[in-house]
Write a protein that holds these residues in place. Structure first.
Motif, PDB file in Angstrom:
ATOM      1  N   HIS A 172      -2.769  20.383   4.614  1.00  0.00           N
ATOM      2  CA  HIS A 172      -2.370  19.136   4.494  1.00  0.00           C
ATOM      3  C   HIS A 172      -3.035  18.177   5.317  1.00  0.00           C
ATOM      4  CE1 HIS A 172       1.580  16.406   3.817  1.00  0.00           C
ATOM      5  NE2 HIS A 172       0.471  16.004   2.878  1.00  0.00           N
ATOM      6  N   ARG A 181      -9.686   8.300   4.724  1.00  0.00           N
ATOM      7  CA  ARG A 181      -8.827   7.733   5.992  1.00  0.00           C
ATOM      8  C   ARG A 181      -9.126   8.553   7.131  1.00  0.00           C
ATOM      9  NH1 ARG A 181      -2.475   6.597   4.514  1.00  0.00           N
ATOM     10  NH2 ARG A 181      -2.953   5.178   2.855  1.00  0.00           N
ATOM     11  N   ASN A 191      -2.617   2.726   9.175  1.00  0.00           N
ATOM     12  CA  ASN A 191      -1.217   2.666   9.468  1.00  0.00           C
ATOM     13  C   ASN A 191      -1.196   3.834  10.548  1.00  0.00           C
ATOM     14  OD1 ASN A 191      -0.706   1.266   6.799  1.00  0.00           O
ATOM     15  ND2 ASN A 191      -0.556   3.351   5.717  1.00  0.00           N
ATOM     16  N   TYR A 193       1.957   6.536  12.529  1.00  0.00           N
ATOM     17  CA  TYR A 193       3.284   7.044  12.115  1.00  0.00           C
ATOM     18  C   TYR A 193       3.715   7.695  13.395  1.00  0.00           C
ATOM     19  CZ  TYR A 193       0.823   6.699   7.236  1.00  0.00           C
ATOM     20  OH  TYR A 193       0.340   6.364   6.092  1.00  0.00           O
ATOM     21  N   LYS A 215       3.190   0.216   9.195  1.00  0.00           N
ATOM     22  CA  LYS A 215       1.996  -0.273   7.991  1.00  0.00           C
ATOM     23  C   LYS A 215       1.262  -1.458   8.470  1.00  0.00           C
ATOM     24  CE  LYS A 215       3.574   3.108   5.459  1.00  0.00           C
ATOM     25  NZ  LYS A 215       4.134   2.780   4.109  1.00  0.00           N
ATOM     26  N   TRP A 281       8.435  13.702   4.319  1.00  0.00           N
ATOM     27  CA  TRP A 281       9.593  13.593   3.538  1.00  0.00           C
ATOM     28  C   TRP A 281       9.177  12.560   2.344  1.00  0.00           C
ATOM     29  CZ3 TRP A 281      13.895  11.328   7.658  1.00  0.00           C
ATOM     30  CH2 TRP A 281      13.912  12.274   8.564  1.00  0.00           C
ATOM     31  N   HIS A 283       8.915   9.667  -0.064  1.00  0.00           N
ATOM     32  CA  HIS A 283       9.611   8.509  -0.095  1.00  0.00           C
ATOM     33  C   HIS A 283      10.628   8.532  -1.397  1.00  0.00           C
ATOM     34  CE1 HIS A 283       5.334   7.034   1.279  1.00  0.00           C
ATOM     35  NE2 HIS A 283       6.153   7.106   2.286  1.00  0.00           N
ATOM     36  N   GLN A 421       2.288  20.235  -0.397  1.00  0.00           N
ATOM     37  CA  GLN A 421       2.228  18.679  -0.194  1.00  0.00           C
ATOM     38  C   GLN A 421       0.717  18.411  -0.230  1.00  0.00           C
ATOM     39  OE1 GLN A 421       4.659  17.148   2.979  1.00  0.00           O
ATOM     40  NE2 GLN A 421       6.561  17.800   2.007  1.00  0.00           N
ATOM     41  N   GLU A 434     -11.447   8.736  -4.973  1.00  0.00           N
ATOM     42  CA  GLU A 434     -10.901   9.131  -3.640  1.00  0.00           C
ATOM     43  C   GLU A 434     -11.213  10.851  -3.532  1.00  0.00           C
ATOM     44  OE1 GLU A 434      -7.674   6.158  -1.739  1.00  0.00           O
ATOM     45  OE2 GLU A 434      -7.255   7.454  -3.321  1.00  0.00           O
TER      46      GLU A 434
HETATM   47  P1  NDP Z   1       4.268   8.474  -3.006  1.00  0.00           P
HETATM   48  O1  NDP Z   1       3.695   8.254  -4.028  1.00  0.00           O
HETATM   49  O2  NDP Z   1       5.836   7.809  -2.800  1.00  0.00           O
HETATM   50  O3  NDP Z   1       3.717   7.976  -1.816  1.00  0.00           O
HETATM   51  C1  NDP Z   1       2.454   8.268  -1.517  1.00  0.00           C
HETATM   52  C2  NDP Z   1       1.905   7.910  -0.152  1.00  0.00           C
HETATM   53  O4  NDP Z   1       0.532   8.185   0.075  1.00  0.00           O
HETATM   54  C3  NDP Z   1       1.705   6.350  -0.375  1.00  0.00           C
HETATM   55  O5  NDP Z   1       2.888   5.500  -0.166  1.00  0.00           O
HETATM   56  C4  NDP Z   1       0.682   6.028   0.861  1.00  0.00           C
HETATM   57  O6  NDP Z   1       1.472   6.019   2.118  1.00  0.00           O
HETATM   58  C5  NDP Z   1       0.085   7.424   0.877  1.00  0.00           C
HETATM   59  N1  NDP Z   1      -1.472   7.169   0.420  1.00  0.00           N
HETATM   60  C6  NDP Z   1      -2.046   6.335  -0.602  1.00  0.00           C
HETATM   61  N2  NDP Z   1      -3.209   6.468  -0.446  1.00  0.00           N
HETATM   62  C7  NDP Z   1      -3.527   7.761   0.295  1.00  0.00           C
HETATM   63  C8  NDP Z   1      -4.786   8.334   0.730  1.00  0.00           C
HETATM   64  N3  NDP Z   1      -5.979   7.812   0.011  1.00  0.00           N
HETATM   65  N4  NDP Z   1      -4.697   9.204   1.563  1.00  0.00           N
HETATM   66  C9  NDP Z   1      -3.619   9.537   2.010  1.00  0.00           C
HETATM   67  N5  NDP Z   1      -2.400   8.985   1.698  1.00  0.00           N
HETATM   68  C10 NDP Z   1      -2.413   8.053   0.904  1.00  0.00           C
HETATM   69  O7  NDP Z   1       4.635   9.879  -2.690  1.00  0.00           O
HETATM   70  P2  NDP Z   1       5.361  10.874  -1.668  1.00  0.00           P
HETATM   71  O8  NDP Z   1       6.155  10.200  -0.619  1.00  0.00           O
HETATM   72  O9  NDP Z   1       6.255  11.579  -2.577  1.00  0.00           O
HETATM   73  O10 NDP Z   1       4.393  11.784  -0.921  1.00  0.00           O
HETATM   74  C11 NDP Z   1       3.228  12.310  -1.989  1.00  0.00           C
HETATM   75  C12 NDP Z   1       2.060  12.646  -1.082  1.00  0.00           C
HETATM   76  O11 NDP Z   1       1.623  11.519  -0.503  1.00  0.00           O
HETATM   77  C13 NDP Z   1       2.479  13.557   0.053  1.00  0.00           C
HETATM   78  O12 NDP Z   1       2.493  14.981  -0.033  1.00  0.00           O
HETATM   79  C14 NDP Z   1       1.619  13.346   1.149  1.00  0.00           C
HETATM   80  O13 NDP Z   1       0.541  14.013   1.189  1.00  0.00           O
HETATM   81  C15 NDP Z   1       1.083  12.085   0.850  1.00  0.00           C
HETATM   82  N6  NDP Z   1       1.857  10.919   1.892  1.00  0.00           N
HETATM   83  C16 NDP Z   1       3.233  10.776   2.136  1.00  0.00           C
HETATM   84  C17 NDP Z   1       3.760   9.945   2.917  1.00  0.00           C
HETATM   85  C18 NDP Z   1       5.204  10.064   3.200  1.00  0.00           C
HETATM   86  O14 NDP Z   1       5.503   9.736   4.341  1.00  0.00           O
HETATM   87  N7  NDP Z   1       6.186  10.335   2.024  1.00  0.00           N
HETATM   88  C19 NDP Z   1       2.902   9.112   3.882  1.00  0.00           C
HETATM   89  C20 NDP Z   1       1.607   9.062   3.583  1.00  0.00           C
HETATM   90  C21 NDP Z   1       1.145  10.093   2.624  1.00  0.00           C
HETATM   91  P3  NDP Z   1       1.197   5.056   3.062  1.00  0.00           P
HETATM   92  O15 NDP Z   1       1.707   3.728   2.533  1.00  0.00           O
HETATM   93  O16 NDP Z   1       2.028   5.575   4.211  1.00  0.00           O
HETATM   94  O17 NDP Z   1      -0.327   5.222   3.551  1.00  0.00           O
END
Ligand code: NDP
Length: 482
Positions: A172, A181, A191, A193, A215, A281, A283, A421, A434
């Motif tokens: 992951h 990123r 961002n 974390y 963020k 976790w 969202h 994940q 991407e």
């Molecule tokens: P969501 O669709 O709610 O969220 C996906 C999140 O991915 C976004 O909110 C953003 O978080 C982040 N993201 C957007 N573009 C990219 C990128 N190019 N590379 C990495 N992260 C990106 O999905 P879920 O919460 O259900 O999570 C789905 C997947 O997203 C996870 O398996 C994980 O890989 C990834 N993710 C989840 C986060 C979380 O805390 N739930 C945080 C970051 C990634 P942000 O605004 O924090 O960048």
């Protein structure tokens, strides 16, 4: 008061900043010239050992303001609505040494120190919400694999892939690293974390699990691999420079502070182990809640004193906040203060940047470079009117644990595995562009001349486990049969 002349470190007016004392203009120098001796001897001692990890960085001071009422979740002073708390934020790369390039592919450290009314609270996070491993006994091996070989002191991509492919829980985090990123545009454009799960408890002792998300208000922006590579050569200090320059001209970067809150009892049956640092976790399960904002508005006046000697430690917890059973966090609670005692010295907490802004009254005494004026009594308990502990502030901190003493992986929750994940990230989050750049970045990294053919096959297998399409793309790029 401005000083009318230069001095030595004891305040004596300097007789000269450029001429040492000699026997006649052409004669030998005199050992009695303590101005010269102090200058040379101090120069020899200008460095402390660089950090083993996160050596190259930069940082700035600022302030966090909490705009929402979260007192039902935590009694922590710094998270009460309306509270403004001064802070220090240090950014860094992980694997490179002090002089290494800011735009290298690497996670970035995102370490916060809040100077609260109850002492310092540190969140020693990264620009990714997860990590490569979930047990601290693997940490030094992991870092060794990312740094230099023993024989030729070269970095070695074969060694990196060897570690990652033998530790599939890394998939992951390596996925994040191999998207763009892994090469953020600047520190301001990423961002942060807290990554670990922490405990919050309120004034009534009710408990919750929490994750922090910071963020960027500047917008998340990254460099593609070519731009990042070019910047390594053109300006290795680009990110340090960008932060300094933007603060200097009054363009203060800010981050919105969000948390995910999990009711304490949910942890037992949640579909993922909520303490596993290789997982987020989602969202949808635990939405992000905005609670405030912080801004960086002041550059350091002396980099060494305020950034190089800054000592961040997840063990700096304040009443209302506790640790969790996250094994990586448990390891870091020990290893961070331990490294500061070695790198800076046992009284590192007395340095101005690390010193809390509130009065301290501990019963620790002496040691090198002591300048706290702890007076009698020097022991507790005492009948001499010494300060007494505040156990009541920590009443919510405890929770029940029991079990056999074992060396074991975490028990799996129903959806726990090493690749799921990362697959979601590939399938549901990344855009086509991407995905293409992720494949290109992996292929570029695994095409280094030292990566063997056998290793390339293992690399393809690793990414096929994340997603077959990704495996096919990597195989094609590396010229390996999928
Ligand atoms: P969501 O669709 O709610 O969220 C996906 C999140 O991915 C976004 O909110 C953003 O978080 C982040 N993201 C957007 N573009 C990219 C990128 N190019 N590379 C990495 N992260 C990106 O999905 P879920 O919460 O259900 O999570 C789905 C997947 O997203 C996870 O398996 C994980 O890989 C990834 N993710 C989840 C986060 C979380 O805390 N739930 C945080 C970051 C990634 P942000 O605004 O924090 O960048």
């Amino acid at each position: 008061m401005s000083v009318p002349y230069s001095t030595d470190d004891a305040g004596h007016p300097a007789p000269s900043d450029g001429l040492s004392q000699s026997v006649g203009p052409n004669g030998p120098l005199l050992l009695q010239d303590h101005f010269l001796i102090q200058k040379m001897a101090h120069f020899n001692r200008e460095r402390v050992p660089e950090r083993v990890v996160h050596a190259k960085g930069g940082g700035a001071f600022g302030e966090m303001e909490i705009t929402e009422d979260v007192s039902r979740y935590t009694s922590a002073d710094l998270f009460q609505k309306g509270r403004k708390t001064p802070l220090l934020l240090r950014f860094s790369t992980v694997a490179g040494e002090l002089g290494s390039a800011d735009s290298a592919r690497d996670p970035r450290g995102f370490a916060l120190k809040f100077y609260t009314e109850h002492g310092n609270y540190d969140i020693v996070g990264n620009n990714t919400p997860i990590f490569f491993i979930r047990d601290p006994s693997k940490f030094s091996d992991f870092i060794h694999s990312q740094k230099r070989r023993a024989d030729n002191q070269l970095r070695d991509n074969n060694m990196q892939w060897d570690f990652w492919t033998l530790n599939p829980e890394s998939a992951h985090q390596v996925s994040f690293l191999m998207t763009d990123r892994g090469t953020p545009k600047t520190w301001r454009h990423m961002n942060g974390y807290g990554s670990h799960t922490f405990l919050w408890y309120n004034a009534e002792g009710e408990k919750f699990w929490v994750k922090y998300h910071f963020k960027t208000d500047q917008g998340a922006e990254n460099l593609d691999a070519d731009k990042a590579k070019a910047l390594e050569a053109a300006d290795p200090d680009a990110h340090r420079r960008d932060l300094w320059e933007s603060i200097k001209k009054g363009d203060f970067p800010s981050w919105t502070v969000k948390v995910q809150i999990m009711p304490f009892d949910d942890a037992v049956n949640y579909r993922f182990n909520p303490f596993d640092l290789t997982k987020v976790w989602p969202h949808g399960d635990y939405p992000e809640i905005t609670i405030g904002k912080f801004t960086l508005n002041r550059n350091p006046s002396n980099y060494f004193a305020e950034i190089e000697q800054a000592a961040f430690e997840p063990s700096n917890l304040v009443p209302g906040i506790g640790g969790s059973p996250d094994k990586m966090l448990q390891g870091r609670l020990f290893s961070y203060p331990d490294t500061h005692r070695y790198r800076i010295g046992p009284n590192y907490l007395q340095l101005p940047v690390n010193q809390p802004k509130v009065a301290t009254r501990s019963y620790n005494l002496d040691g090198p470079m002591t300048y706290s004026n702890n007076a009698d009594p020097v022991y507790a308990p005492n009948t001499a009117g010494g300060a007494v502990s505040a156990n009541e502030l920590y009443e919510g901190e405890g929770y029940h644990v029991s079990g056999e003493m074992v060396r074991s992986a975490y028990e799996l929750h129903k959806e726990d595995d090493d690749f799921g994940q990362a697959r979601t990230l590939w399938e549901k989050v990344l855009t086509d562009t991407e995905r293409t750049s992720m494949v290109g970045n992996i292929v570029g990294h695994a095409s280094a001349p030292e990566v063997t053919d056998d290793m390339k096959k293992r690399v393809v297998e690793y990414w096929t486990n994340v997603h077959p399409d990704l495996g096919v793309g990597v195989a094609k790029g590396l010229g390996v049969q999928a």
